[in-house]
Design a protein around this motif. Structure first.
Motif, PDB file in Angstrom:
ATOM      1  N   PHE A  96       0.831  -1.214   0.000  1.00 33.84           N
ATOM      2  CA  PHE A  96       0.000   0.000   0.000  1.00 33.84           C
ATOM      3  C   PHE A  96       0.868   1.267   0.000  1.00 33.84           C
ATOM      4  O   PHE A  96       0.509   2.266  -0.630  1.00 33.84           O
ATOM      5  CB  PHE A  96      -0.980   0.003   1.180  1.00 33.84           C
ATOM      6  N   ASP A  97       2.019   1.209   0.670  1.00 34.51           N
ATOM      7  CA  ASP A  97       2.937   2.356   0.612  1.00 34.51           C
ATOM      8  C   ASP A  97       3.390   2.607  -0.832  1.00 34.51           C
ATOM      9  O   ASP A  97       3.515   3.758  -1.271  1.00 34.51           O
ATOM     10  CB  ASP A  97       4.169   2.109   1.499  1.00 34.51           C
ATOM     11  N   ILE A  98       3.619   1.526  -1.558  1.00 33.00           N
ATOM     12  CA  ILE A  98       4.023   1.663  -2.971  1.00 33.00           C
ATOM     13  C   ILE A  98       2.864   2.262  -3.779  1.00 33.00           C
ATOM     14  O   ILE A  98       3.056   3.124  -4.645  1.00 33.00           O
ATOM     15  CB  ILE A  98       4.421   0.284  -3.574  1.00 33.00           C
ATOM     16  N   LEU A 141       6.276   1.208 -15.909  1.00 37.02           N
ATOM     17  CA  LEU A 141       7.340   0.475 -15.203  1.00 37.02           C
ATOM     18  C   LEU A 141       8.395   1.422 -14.654  1.00 37.02           C
ATOM     19  O   LEU A 141       9.014   1.136 -13.625  1.00 37.02           O
ATOM     20  CB  LEU A 141       7.956  -0.581 -16.124  1.00 37.02           C
ATOM     21  N   GLY A 142       8.577   2.569 -15.317  1.00 33.94           N
ATOM     22  CA  GLY A 142       9.535   3.566 -14.804  1.00 33.94           C
ATOM     23  C   GLY A 142       9.093   4.060 -13.438  1.00 33.94           C
ATOM     24  O   GLY A 142       9.876   4.074 -12.473  1.00 33.94           O
ATOM     25  N   ILE A 143       7.824   4.448 -13.324  1.00 29.28           N
ATOM     26  CA  ILE A 143       7.324   4.977 -12.046  1.00 29.28           C
ATOM     27  C   ILE A 143       7.326   3.872 -10.994  1.00 29.28           C
ATOM     28  O   ILE A 143       7.762   4.080  -9.853  1.00 29.28           O
ATOM     29  CB  ILE A 143       5.898   5.564 -12.216  1.00 29.28           C
ATOM     30  N   LEU A 144       6.866   2.677 -11.388  1.00 32.56           N
ATOM     31  CA  LEU A 144       6.767   1.590 -10.411  1.00 32.56           C
ATOM     32  C   LEU A 144       8.153   1.179  -9.908  1.00 32.56           C
ATOM     33  O   LEU A 144       8.350   0.975  -8.706  1.00 32.56           O
ATOM     34  CB  LEU A 144       6.036   0.398 -11.054  1.00 32.56           C
ATOM     35  N   SER A 145       9.126   1.101 -10.806  1.00 30.60           N
ATOM     36  CA  SER A 145      10.435   0.659 -10.308  1.00 30.60           C
ATOM     37  C   SER A 145      11.067   1.726  -9.432  1.00 30.60           C
ATOM     38  O   SER A 145      11.721   1.402  -8.439  1.00 30.60           O
ATOM     39  CB  SER A 145      11.360   0.196 -11.432  1.00 30.60           C
ATOM     40  N   CYS A 146      10.846   3.004  -9.735  1.00 30.89           N
ATOM     41  CA  CYS A 146      11.353   4.069  -8.830  1.00 30.89           C
ATOM     42  C   CYS A 146      10.733   3.914  -7.452  1.00 30.89           C
ATOM     43  O   CYS A 146      11.413   4.005  -6.429  1.00 30.89           O
ATOM     44  CB  CYS A 146      10.953   5.448  -9.346  1.00 30.89           C
ATOM     45  N   ALA A 147       9.398   3.663  -7.427  1.00 31.59           N
ATOM     46  CA  ALA A 147       8.704   3.546  -6.139  1.00 31.59           C
ATOM     47  C   ALA A 147       9.265   2.351  -5.359  1.00 31.59           C
ATOM     48  O   ALA A 147       9.469   2.422  -4.153  1.00 31.59           O
ATOM     49  CB  ALA A 147       7.207   3.405  -6.366  1.00 31.59           C
ATOM     50  N   LEU A 148       9.520   1.250  -6.062  1.00 27.63           N
ATOM     51  CA  LEU A 148      10.029   0.054  -5.381  1.00 27.63           C
ATOM     52  C   LEU A 148      11.440   0.277  -4.854  1.00 27.63           C
ATOM     53  O   LEU A 148      11.820  -0.216  -3.793  1.00 27.63           O
ATOM     54  CB  LEU A 148      10.005  -1.147  -6.340  1.00 27.63           C
ATOM     55  N   GLN A 149      12.227   1.077  -5.609  1.00 27.56           N
ATOM     56  CA  GLN A 149      13.585   1.350  -5.173  1.00 27.56           C
ATOM     57  C   GLN A 149      13.602   2.277  -3.981  1.00 27.56           C
ATOM     58  O   GLN A 149      14.502   2.266  -3.170  1.00 27.56           O
ATOM     59  CB  GLN A 149      14.393   1.950  -6.312  1.00 27.56           C
TER      60      GLN A 149
END
Ligand SMILES: Cc1ncc(COP(=O)(O)O)c(C=O)c1O
Length: 439
Positions: free
Chosen positions: A394-396, A431-439
């Protein structure tokens, strides 16, 4: 930028939001104002890439004027028509169009207003079918652990979500049992497409048949791909084996295609994609591109004919005031026309390789313990924070929304199900936004 005023403070009180942490939301609302193509726009004018087709429903992308025009025209000509003992032409036309794209043999359509209603309708048809052919002892309904079949009493009973069983333990319909789920990270993590391991889990149906006896079992309902409980894929051969066991024992097989229907997997229905024809399909969502609430239950000729051979009069004591609502039928016809004209019912197959490569690029990022995908669906499973299940994902979700992306989370699993009009540039952005959020 089209900023629009947004309710705040006590103006947020009256609306009790569904499946939402109301207090958390009302503390910091996330308000959508408009939508077009692959994007939403918030009330404060921010553009948000829609990574989930609204809620798995806007398959042709947002703001399709053909649908708006068809609905507006229909409402002007005739706002409402009673569906009991009366008809209107578009109801028959839409049923006919649905049958054309359905798996061969599913030749009849019962209209509802949602996925939940489709599920409860399908379960009632299954029970009534056996009774109509003189097999009234077949009263058991089987579902599967981790299944989601909407929120009606039938749906939560055959569904396998613990939260429902905890909240409404006394309301579960009797005689229901469940197959084991097919989620197996130990053997199948980071599968591309259907997982290799787990076909034997279908034999769990034989176990339930031995326990209850086939003569008491009416139907088994499964989602070909479970979405709402976190993108759980069927192992290779699993659905075929379920079909064979059902056939052996005279049990009806119901596919709940509320999310897999209308092109999500690369075929009109997952039944066609996986080469397994159930006796009943439930659908909703993509049927009207999310524009007007509508669901449908597709049934085999064998089932329909059984009802039509009974005593003259009302064959099925069931229906909704808004079954085949004229506005919904107009939206459905316009939606199916768009799907056909733009080849959207099979487009997921074209886009799947690029989507698959992009989502599997998340492997190795912090806390990512699985990535799985099929067609234009993906699940990204995260390692839960000890003692706080669901918080990590949920934070992501919140981070992505801040950065301009709408995803969906369930527990610690992120689900992606973009509109079928998605292009490579949207995949890159998502995927750019999602991978930044995961990092
Ligand atoms: C497989 C499945 N069945 C049923 C439903 C319920 O649909 P609705 O919310 O339209 O009642 C959903 C909703 O996500 C679903 O995914």
């Amino acid at each position: 930028m089209n900023a629009q005023s947004s309710p705040t403070g006590s103006a947020l009180d009256a609306y009790w939001m569904p499946f939402t942490a109301n207090r958390q939301f009302k503390d910091k609302p996330r308000m959508l104002a408009r939508a077009s193509g692959m994007y939403y726009e918030t009330t404060d004018g921010r553009k948000i890439l829609d990574g989930v087709a609204g809620l798995w429903c806007v398959n042709a992308g947002h703001g399709r004027r053909e649908i708006t025009a068809a609905v507006a025209k229909q409402l002007e000509v005739m706002d409402y028509a009673p569906p009991f003992q009366m008809g209107h032409p578009d109801a028959f036309a839409l049923a006919g169009e649905l049958v054309k794209i359905a798996p061969a043999g599913l030749a009849h359509v019962f209209f509802t207003n949602s996925g939940s209603e489709s599920v409860d309708t399908a379960l009632k048809i299954a029970l009534a079918y056996h009774r109509a052919k003189g097999d009234a002892a077949r009263v058991r309904l089987l579902g599967r652990e981790r299944g989601y079949h909407g929120v009606g009493f039938g749906g939560i009973s055959v569904g396998g979500m613990t939260a429902n069983r905890k909240a409404w333990p006394a309301a579960m319909i009797p005689g229901v049992d469940h197959l084991r789920h097919t989620h197996d990270l130990a053997r199948n993590a980071f599968s591309r497409g259907l997982p290799a391991h787990g076909v034997e889990l279908a034999d769990d149906l034989e176990r339930l048949v031995s326990l209850h006896d086939a003569s008491t079992i009416a139907a088994v309902i499964v989602e070909p791909i479970a979405g709402s409980t976190g993108v759980v894929l069927p192992p290779k051969g699993y659905l075929q084996r379920l079909r064979a066991i059902c056939d052996r024992h005279g049990i009806l097989l119901i596919f709940d295609e509320v999310i897999t229907g209308f092109g999500r997997t690369g075929s009109p229905f997952a039944a066609q994609e996986f080469g397994v024809t159930p006796d009943i399909i439930t659908c909703a969502k993509g049927l009207t591109n999310g524009a007007i609430p509508m669901g449908a239950v597709l049934v085999s000729k064998k089932i329909y004919d059984t009802f039509m051979q009974g005593p003259a009069g009302i064959e099925l004591f069931h229906g909704y005031t808004y079954s085949a609502h004229p506005a919904a039928c107009a939206a459905g016809l316009a939606t199916l026309a768009i799907y056909q004209q733009e080849g959207l019912l099979t487009r997921a197959k074209q886009m799947a390789p690029a989507f698959e490569n992009a989502v599997h690029g998340l492997r190795g990022l912090p806390h990512v313990i699985d990535v799985r995908n099929y067609g234009l669906v993906a699940g990204i499973e995260l390692d839960p924070i000890p003692g706080a299940p669901g918080k990590r994902a949920f934070d992501i979700y919140l981070k992505c929304f801040e950065q301009g992306l709408l995803i969906r989370t369930t527990g610690d699993i992120i689900a992606l199900s973009p509109a079928l009009i998605i292009e490579q540039k949207h995949i890159d952005e998502l995927l750019g936004i999602l991978s930044c959020a995961l990092q």
